[in-house]
Design a protein around this motif. Structure first.
Motif, short mmCIF file in Angstrom:
data_model
loop_
_atom_site.label_atom_id
_atom_site.label_comp_id
_atom_site.label_asym_id
_atom_site.label_seq_id
_atom_site.Cartn_x
_atom_site.Cartn_y
_atom_site.Cartn_z
N MET A 1 -4.17 0.73 -0.12
CA MET A 1 -3.11 0.11 -0.91
C MET A 1 -3.27 -1.41 -0.96
O MET A 1 -3.03 -2.03 -2.01
CB MET A 1 -1.77 0.47 -0.23
CG MET A 1 -0.59 0.32 -1.12
SD MET A 1 -0.80 1.25 -2.66
CE MET A 1 0.72 2.16 -2.67
N ILE A 2 -3.64 -2.02 0.16
CA ILE A 2 -3.84 -3.47 0.18
C ILE A 2 -5.06 -3.86 -0.66
O ILE A 2 -5.04 -4.86 -1.37
CB ILE A 2 -3.97 -3.99 1.65
CG1 ILE A 2 -2.62 -3.86 2.36
CG2 ILE A 2 -4.46 -5.44 1.68
CD1 ILE A 2 -2.65 -4.12 3.86
N ARG A 3 -6.11 -3.01 -0.60
CA ARG A 3 -7.28 -3.29 -1.47
C ARG A 3 -6.88 -3.25 -2.94
O ARG A 3 -7.27 -4.12 -3.72
CB ARG A 3 -8.40 -2.28 -1.19
CG ARG A 3 -9.44 -2.79 -0.19
CD ARG A 3 -10.76 -2.04 -0.32
NE ARG A 3 -10.58 -0.59 -0.15
CZ ARG A 3 -10.44 0.01 1.02
NH1 ARG A 3 -10.45 -0.69 2.14
NH2 ARG A 3 -10.28 1.32 1.09
N GLU A 4 -6.11 -2.24 -3.30
CA GLU A 4 -5.64 -2.15 -4.70
C GLU A 4 -4.80 -3.37 -5.06
O GLU A 4 -4.95 -3.96 -6.13
CB GLU A 4 -4.83 -0.86 -4.90
CG GLU A 4 -4.44 -0.63 -6.37
CD GLU A 4 -3.34 0.41 -6.54
OE1 GLU A 4 -3.59 1.40 -7.22
OE2 GLU A 4 -2.23 0.24 -5.97
N LEU A 5 -3.90 -3.75 -4.14
CA LEU A 5 -3.03 -4.90 -4.35
C LEU A 5 -3.84 -6.17 -4.61
O LEU A 5 -3.53 -6.96 -5.52
CB LEU A 5 -2.14 -5.10 -3.12
CG LEU A 5 -1.26 -6.34 -3.08
CD1 LEU A 5 -0.20 -6.30 -4.18
CD2 LEU A 5 -0.59 -6.50 -1.71
N MET A 6 -4.90 -6.37 -3.81
CA MET A 6 -5.73 -7.57 -4.00
C MET A 6 -6.38 -7.57 -5.38
O MET A 6 -6.52 -8.62 -6.01
CB MET A 6 -6.80 -7.67 -2.90
CG MET A 6 -6.27 -7.99 -1.52
SD MET A 6 -5.07 -9.37 -1.46
CE MET A 6 -6.09 -10.74 -2.08
N ILE B 1 5.21 -4.57 -3.57
CA ILE B 1 4.92 -4.85 -2.15
C ILE B 1 6.07 -4.33 -1.28
O ILE B 1 5.83 -3.68 -0.25
CB ILE B 1 4.68 -6.37 -1.93
CG1 ILE B 1 3.41 -6.80 -2.69
CG2 ILE B 1 4.53 -6.68 -0.44
CD1 ILE B 1 3.18 -8.31 -2.72
N VAL C 1 -5.08 -6.25 -8.08
CA VAL C 1 -4.01 -6.60 -9.03
C VAL C 1 -3.80 -8.11 -9.04
O VAL C 1 -3.75 -8.74 -10.11
CB VAL C 1 -2.69 -5.88 -8.64
CG1 VAL C 1 -1.53 -6.40 -9.47
CG2 VAL C 1 -2.82 -4.37 -8.79
N ILE C 2 -3.70 -8.71 -7.85
CA ILE C 2 -3.47 -10.16 -7.74
C ILE C 2 -4.64 -10.93 -8.36
O ILE C 2 -4.46 -11.88 -9.11
CB ILE C 2 -3.26 -10.58 -6.27
CG1 ILE C 2 -1.94 -9.99 -5.74
CG2 ILE C 2 -3.29 -12.09 -6.11
CD1 ILE C 2 -1.71 -10.18 -4.25
N ARG C 3 -5.85 -10.48 -8.05
CA ARG C 3 -7.05 -11.15 -8.55
C ARG C 3 -7.11 -11.13 -10.08
O ARG C 3 -7.39 -12.14 -10.72
CB ARG C 3 -8.27 -10.42 -7.97
CG ARG C 3 -9.59 -11.10 -8.12
CD ARG C 3 -10.66 -10.31 -7.37
NE ARG C 3 -10.62 -10.56 -5.94
CZ ARG C 3 -11.30 -11.56 -5.36
NH1 ARG C 3 -12.05 -12.36 -6.08
NH2 ARG C 3 -11.22 -11.75 -4.06
#
Lengths: 100, 100, 100, 100
Positions: free
Chosen positions: A86-91, A70, A93-95
């Motif tokens: 990038m934020i979609r990809e990050l979500m 991040i 990963v978190i999910r």
């Protein structure tokens, strides 16, 4: 997957890199120790406790990498005004890490 | 900790023992692979994905051991009419594994 | 699903029943409070913290019911020498609750 | 806690707000349904399954809010070159939600 400049990642990474490598060596040792406990027919709850510790240690490394990610790639993408993918990809990963 | 007859555990154990040992060797290999990914400055989300897989694999071994434990030690204690302390210990194991 | 004598369950249940009902009323209140926080455009991290608390509270009720279940139905099935299907069902419950 | 402009949050929020409120009303209904199941002495594994569903539903709302938060407050802070405290707070939110 989103293309990112390797240079930026490397910079952020490096501050924690030796710590992360150390933790992975420790996790490898924990796995070997649990293998031995199973060979020795140790009491199940004791083995499960060690597996829980190993699993937590792996999640801790994930959280450190997530923070690096991040602070590095995601922040860079947001500043470059192409943060959305990038934020979609990050979500994602978190999910997945949260097992939902 | 509750005293249990080692013989019973060993019996139940043995049917899955080679499978459990195999899984622990695989987890050890996963830890080594992730160590290498960090050395090679691989993209964080890819490393996190591998850490999530490792963590799941460890939880899966815990569930197999938990089943062995319930079918073996816990069932034996219940049949011997001293199940209560064993069930309390079991709930502690489940609670810690569930991270609550 | 395994058939069980309702009488046994009721007996075990009753000691905790009022506690469990209280906790469910509290969770209902937490859900209502979070609804209001969203209506009021409260700061996301504060709302997430309340959702995490609600989720933990639900998991805590699950653990209490799991203990009742093991002390009641599962122990009874094991003593009656038909524990195996009950233990298989129990492992499914634990596995789903652990989100694996 | 990091100060944020309420206006920005409200904007991002509003697109999902009705969806989020709907989900919270559903969770409230689930809590009421589980209360009734306990009153009716329903089979523990069935109740635990409903509690697991409720807990997942709450975690899903958390993930939606987390995404809103990153796309809104966090991205805004990063663009304003004061992302660090916001990212630290974000990591705390993720860590607590992940129960580590």
């Amino acid at each position: 997957m989103v293309a990112t400049s390797r240079a930026t990642r490397q910079y952020l990474y490096s501050k924690d890199k030796e710590l992360l490598l150390q933790r992975m060596r420790k996790i490898e040792g924990q796995a070997r120790g649990i293998h031995r406990m199973i060979e020795d027919d140790r009491y199940c709850p004791e083995i499960i406790q060690q597996l829980t510790a190993l699993s937590h240690a792996a999640d801790e490394v994930s959280l450190l990498l997530l923070q690096d990610h991040i602070q590095g790639c995601v922040a860079e993408a947001i500043r470059g005004e192409h943060g959305e993918p990038m934020i979609r990809e990050l979500m994602g990963v978190i999910r997945r890490a949260a097992r939902r």
